[in-house]
Design an enzyme around this catalytic site. Structure first.
Site, PDB file in Angstrom:
ATOM      1  N   ARG A   3      56.026  48.366  51.377  1.00  0.00           N
ATOM      2  CA  ARG A   3      55.281  49.424  52.062  1.00  0.00           C
ATOM      3  C   ARG A   3      53.848  49.492  51.536  1.00  0.00           C
ATOM      4  O   ARG A   3      52.896  49.674  52.303  1.00  0.00           O
ATOM      5  CB  ARG A   3      55.991  50.772  51.851  1.00  0.00           C
ATOM      6  CG  ARG A   3      55.326  51.928  52.588  1.00  0.00           C
ATOM      7  CD  ARG A   3      56.073  53.220  52.381  1.00  0.00           C
ATOM      8  NE  ARG A   3      55.418  54.326  53.063  1.00  0.00           N
ATOM      9  CZ  ARG A   3      55.214  55.515  52.534  1.00  0.00           C
ATOM     10  NH1 ARG A   3      55.639  55.786  51.304  1.00  0.00           N
ATOM     11  NH2 ARG A   3      54.608  56.468  53.211  1.00  0.00           N
ATOM     12  N   HIS A   5      50.573  49.118  53.884  1.00  0.00           N
ATOM     13  CA  HIS A   5      49.534  50.140  53.971  1.00  0.00           C
ATOM     14  C   HIS A   5      48.190  49.620  53.471  1.00  0.00           C
ATOM     15  O   HIS A   5      47.138  50.026  53.976  1.00  0.00           O
ATOM     16  CB  HIS A   5      49.945  51.378  53.180  1.00  0.00           C
ATOM     17  CG  HIS A   5      50.902  52.257  53.915  1.00  0.00           C
ATOM     18  ND1 HIS A   5      50.826  53.638  53.890  1.00  0.00           N
ATOM     19  CD2 HIS A   5      51.959  51.961  54.701  1.00  0.00           C
ATOM     20  CE1 HIS A   5      51.793  54.149  54.635  1.00  0.00           C
ATOM     21  NE2 HIS A   5      52.499  53.146  55.134  1.00  0.00           N
ATOM     22  N   VAL A  43      44.370  48.833  56.159  1.00  0.00           N
ATOM     23  CA  VAL A  43      43.100  49.534  55.963  1.00  0.00           C
ATOM     24  C   VAL A  43      42.140  48.611  55.212  1.00  0.00           C
ATOM     25  O   VAL A  43      42.371  48.277  54.053  1.00  0.00           O
ATOM     26  CB  VAL A  43      43.295  50.840  55.178  1.00  0.00           C
ATOM     27  CG1 VAL A  43      41.956  51.570  55.025  1.00  0.00           C
ATOM     28  CG2 VAL A  43      44.304  51.742  55.876  1.00  0.00           C
ATOM     29  N   SER A 100      42.421  47.848  48.302  1.00  0.00           N
ATOM     30  CA  SER A 100      41.648  49.097  48.360  1.00  0.00           C
ATOM     31  C   SER A 100      42.560  50.309  48.185  1.00  0.00           C
ATOM     32  O   SER A 100      42.115  51.367  47.742  1.00  0.00           O
ATOM     33  CB  SER A 100      40.884  49.192  49.683  1.00  0.00           C
ATOM     34  OG  SER A 100      41.752  49.058  50.797  1.00  0.00           O
ATOM     35  N   ASN A 120      49.682  58.006  52.194  1.00  0.00           N
ATOM     36  CA  ASN A 120      49.954  57.220  50.987  1.00  0.00           C
ATOM     37  C   ASN A 120      50.452  58.046  49.809  1.00  0.00           C
ATOM     38  O   ASN A 120      50.728  57.493  48.740  1.00  0.00           O
ATOM     39  CB  ASN A 120      48.690  56.462  50.567  1.00  0.00           C
ATOM     40  CG  ASN A 120      48.296  55.402  51.568  1.00  0.00           C
ATOM     41  OD1 ASN A 120      49.141  54.809  52.222  1.00  0.00           O
ATOM     42  ND2 ASN A 120      46.997  55.165  51.706  1.00  0.00           N
ATOM     43  N   HIS A 172      62.608  48.482  57.556  1.00  0.00           N
ATOM     44  CA  HIS A 172      63.209  49.805  57.427  1.00  0.00           C
ATOM     45  C   HIS A 172      64.690  49.728  57.072  1.00  0.00           C
ATOM     46  O   HIS A 172      65.299  50.733  56.736  1.00  0.00           O
ATOM     47  CB  HIS A 172      63.027  50.614  58.723  1.00  0.00           C
ATOM     48  CG  HIS A 172      61.638  51.108  58.926  1.00  0.00           C
ATOM     49  ND1 HIS A 172      61.204  51.695  60.094  1.00  0.00           N
ATOM     50  CD2 HIS A 172      60.557  51.089  58.105  1.00  0.00           C
ATOM     51  CE1 HIS A 172      59.936  52.023  59.976  1.00  0.00           C
ATOM     52  NE2 HIS A 172      59.515  51.667  58.787  1.00  0.00           N
ATOM     53  N   ASP A 232      69.240  43.236  56.041  1.00  0.00           N
ATOM     54  CA  ASP A 232      69.989  42.695  57.175  1.00  0.00           C
ATOM     55  C   ASP A 232      69.389  43.201  58.486  1.00  0.00           C
ATOM     56  O   ASP A 232      68.256  43.666  58.514  1.00  0.00           O
ATOM     57  CB  ASP A 232      71.476  43.055  57.061  1.00  0.00           C
ATOM     58  CG  ASP A 232      71.702  44.559  56.904  1.00  0.00           C
ATOM     59  OD1 ASP A 232      70.827  45.346  57.376  1.00  0.00           O
ATOM     60  OD2 ASP A 232      72.721  44.959  56.341  1.00  0.00           O
TER      61      ASP A 232
END
Length: 324
Positions: free
Chosen positions: A57, A61, A65, A71, A91, A189, A250
């Site tokens: 993640r 993120h 950006v 950054s 964030n 996810h 999976d």
């Protein structure tokens, strides 16, 4: 040769060189770098497997950006005069900053001022997915670290949990990605968790009348209300995005989508578009090996978003601060 560079006539006089990412970029300048990162990830992710989702993640993120330039890691920049990306609402729930700092310190001890924080994030994200049994992919290196980090940028560029398919598609197109990448990358996810606040409007006040989102399975919504997100303003409770399979990389996340059990509106949105729905069904009908291959390709594309190479940016000594 440290990297593959394209040198353009008069630009040489100005000292400007454009380099491409390349596999083994540090093979001469810091040959042990990738092994140091891999060994530390292998040692610690098995103890805290949830960090794999946190690191992927973070990578996501960061890349959305200003490109994959670390950054996101900056606490402050001399030119922004504003809150940095790290403190922005999208964030504030990201974990793993200390983990990256530790990796940076290990690599710096071996080769001071050589390996970028941006490459460390990218390599650690890949290695952590491999540790939990997920796919591997080649990570060409040579990224350099950015000098600017502004909180506001996160709101306009990072795909949000409440985005519809039109907004999601535009945000990805802006980064050189397409709807197939959207569906495939959303598959991460399967190992993620979400705060109730990211989807509580679907449970308590979807249209402003105290109702549930009708596109969310009613039984699942009621279960979330009674057992997990028991109050509308719960910002601390975590919910598995792929219940019962959150530690396994999976395809069960996609099965849940077709059962209307995706937590985010952005998850649900994938089933409402003919193209993305086609990709979901194709993933489920294909083999796990094929999905892994598709995921690897999309991760490679994402890892190249607006990278800084050559003389752009810098190699930070400390990931949280630009060099003085």
């Amino acid at each position: 040769m440290k990297g593959v560079c394209l040198i353009f006539g008069v630009l040489v006089i100005l000292g400007s060189v454009r380099c491409e990412l390349t596999t083994g970029f540090y093979s001469h300048s810091c040959p042990k770098a990738e092994k140091i990162i891999q060994d530390y990830v292998n040692q610690h992710i098995l103890k805290v497997p949830s960090l794999a989702a946190a690191l992927i993640r973070m990578h996501f993120h960061d890349c959305f950006v200003r490109g994959c330039d670390a950054s996101l890691l900056l606490n402050v920049t001399p030119t922004s005069g504003n809150q940095t990306e790290k403190g922005a609402i999208p964030n504030q729930t990201i974990l793993g900053f200390d983990f990256i700092d530790k990796l940076k310190s290990l690599v710096e001890a071996e080769c001071p001022g050589v390996v970028s924080c941006a490459d460390i994030i990218t390599l650690a994200a890949r290695d952590s997915i491999v540790v939990i049994g997920g796919p591997s992919w080649k990570v060409p290196t040579g990224r350099r670290d950015g000098l600017i980090s502004i909180a506001f940028d996160t709101f306009t560029q990072i795909p949000a949990p409440f985005d519809n398919i039109t907004i999601l598609q535009q945000k990805l197109v802006n980064k050189g990605l397409d709807l197939k990448d959207l569906v495939v990358l959303s598959g991460v996810h399967t190992i993620g968790v979400a705060h109730c606040s990211s989807f509580s409007n679907r449970l308590y006040n979807f249209s402003g009348r105290g109702d549930q989102d009708p596109t969310l399975d009613g039984e699942y919504a009621n279960n979330l209300r009674s057992r997990k997100c028991t109050t509308p303003n719960d910002s601390t409770t975590l919910v598995e995005m792929d219940p019962g399979s959150s530690k396994t990389f999976d395809r069960s996340y996609y099965t849940l989508l077709l059962k209307r059990r995706g937590l985010f509106q952005s998850d649900s949105a994938l089933t409402k578009n003919a193209t993305t729905l086609k990709y979901i069904n194709k993933i489920l009908k294909g083999s796990l090996k094929k999905f892994y291959k598709q995921f690897a390709l999309s991760m490679q594309k994402m890892g190249r978003i607006d990278v800084k190479t050559g003389s752009a940016g810098e190699i930070r000594r400390n990931c949280a601060f630009v060099n003085s």
